[in-house]
Design an enzyme around this catalytic site. Structure first.
Site, PDB file in Angstrom:
ATOM      1  N   CYS A   2     -59.455 106.865 -62.006  1.00 41.34           N
ATOM      2  CA  CYS A   2     -59.038 108.177 -61.730  1.00 41.34           C
ATOM      3  C   CYS A   2     -59.630 108.823 -60.485  1.00 41.34           C
ATOM      4  O   CYS A   2     -60.872 108.894 -60.534  1.00 41.34           O
ATOM      5  CB  CYS A   2     -59.252 109.097 -62.986  1.00 41.34           C
ATOM      6  SG  CYS A   2     -58.729 110.675 -62.858  1.00 41.34           S
ATOM      7  N   GLU A 106     -51.903 108.453 -60.079  1.00 40.66           N
ATOM      8  CA  GLU A 106     -52.194 107.284 -59.744  1.00 40.66           C
ATOM      9  C   GLU A 106     -51.271 106.612 -58.835  1.00 40.66           C
ATOM     10  O   GLU A 106     -50.009 107.009 -58.812  1.00 40.66           O
ATOM     11  CB  GLU A 106     -52.404 106.522 -61.217  1.00 40.66           C
ATOM     12  CG  GLU A 106     -52.836 105.009 -61.127  1.00 40.66           C
ATOM     13  CD  GLU A 106     -54.269 104.985 -60.410  1.00 40.66           C
ATOM     14  OE1 GLU A 106     -54.377 104.808 -59.370  1.00 40.66           O
ATOM     15  OE2 GLU A 106     -55.045 105.448 -60.975  1.00 40.66           O
TER      16      GLU A 106
END
Length: 224
Positions: A2, A106
């Site tokens: 992340c 992402e």
């Protein structure tokens, strides 16, 4: 992993959601929180044990760090080793935190080698709470730096086509356990989100630049 997320609820709204005590930080909403920036973190106040909402720097600096300039400052901690890694084990045992977010980003590598960003949020529209760790570092001159990292785990089936890792998402009933307010096995929470939890959609490559920070970063790309 992340490496970027959105956190645009007001401090007051987050305080109500997590039932925090104490003064609230003064922070603007962000649709593109990046490493090295400050962000809102829910943690137990060491002196009182009450949950507080504080601004911490993204990139963990362990309390035993000698040279701040040479510090690694990891933004993520792997769930598989967080309890045993020298970098994270003390924070995992004593200083767990929740990182409020509304979405995270992402990137998926395409056939031509480019990277397509995706936004990921809860399907039910509620806030995300990432499993986090925090640390407090103090220099010899008394300077204090409080920092955090986000715990990541293997991707679930929703995330796997995009990336093989994802942040650990702690569900509301488990918030007290993760924060250490109740007894239990915090390591049991280190698993991928349930398959029906998340919604994924492609977004503009504008999110690639941390300087771009506006609500339209979460706008879905038009269908081809």
């Amino acid at each position: 992993m992340c490496g970027r997320y959105a956190s645009f609820l007001s401090p007051d709204a987050i305080a109500r959601l997590f039932h925090t005590a104490g003064a609230l930080p003064n922070v603007a909403p962000s649709w593109n929180v990046a490493p090295s920036q400050q962000a809102m973190v829910v943690r137990r106040q060491p002196e009182t044990g009450e949950p507080h909402l504080d601004l911490l720097t993204w990139g963990l600096v362990p309390h035993w760090t000698k040279d701040l300039r040479a510090a690694r400052r990891p933004i993520n901690a792997r769930a598989e080793t967080v309890a045993t890694s020298p970098m994270f084990r003390d924070a995992f045992a004593r200083r767990r935190a929740l990182i409020p977010a509304q979405a995270f980003y992402e990137w998926q590598r395409t056939e031509n080698g480019a990277k397509q960003p995706y936004a990921i949020a809860r399907r039910d529209g509620e806030a995300l709470a990432f499993a986090g760790l925090w640390e407090g570092w103090r220099s010899s001159e008394g300077e204090v730096l409080r920092s955090f990292a986000i715990v990541v785990t293997a991707a679930n089936a929703t995330m796997a086509p995009i990336h093989d890792r994802m942040p650990v998402i702690v569900e509301p009933p488990d918030w007290p356990l993760w924060l250490g307010e109740t007894e239990g096995d915090a390591a049991a929470l280190l698993h991928p989100a349930a398959e029906d939890t998340l919604l994924v959609w492609p977004v503009s490559t504008r999110v690639n630049q941390p300087a771009n920070n506006a609500a339209d970063l979460l706008a879905p790309l038009p269908a081809a």
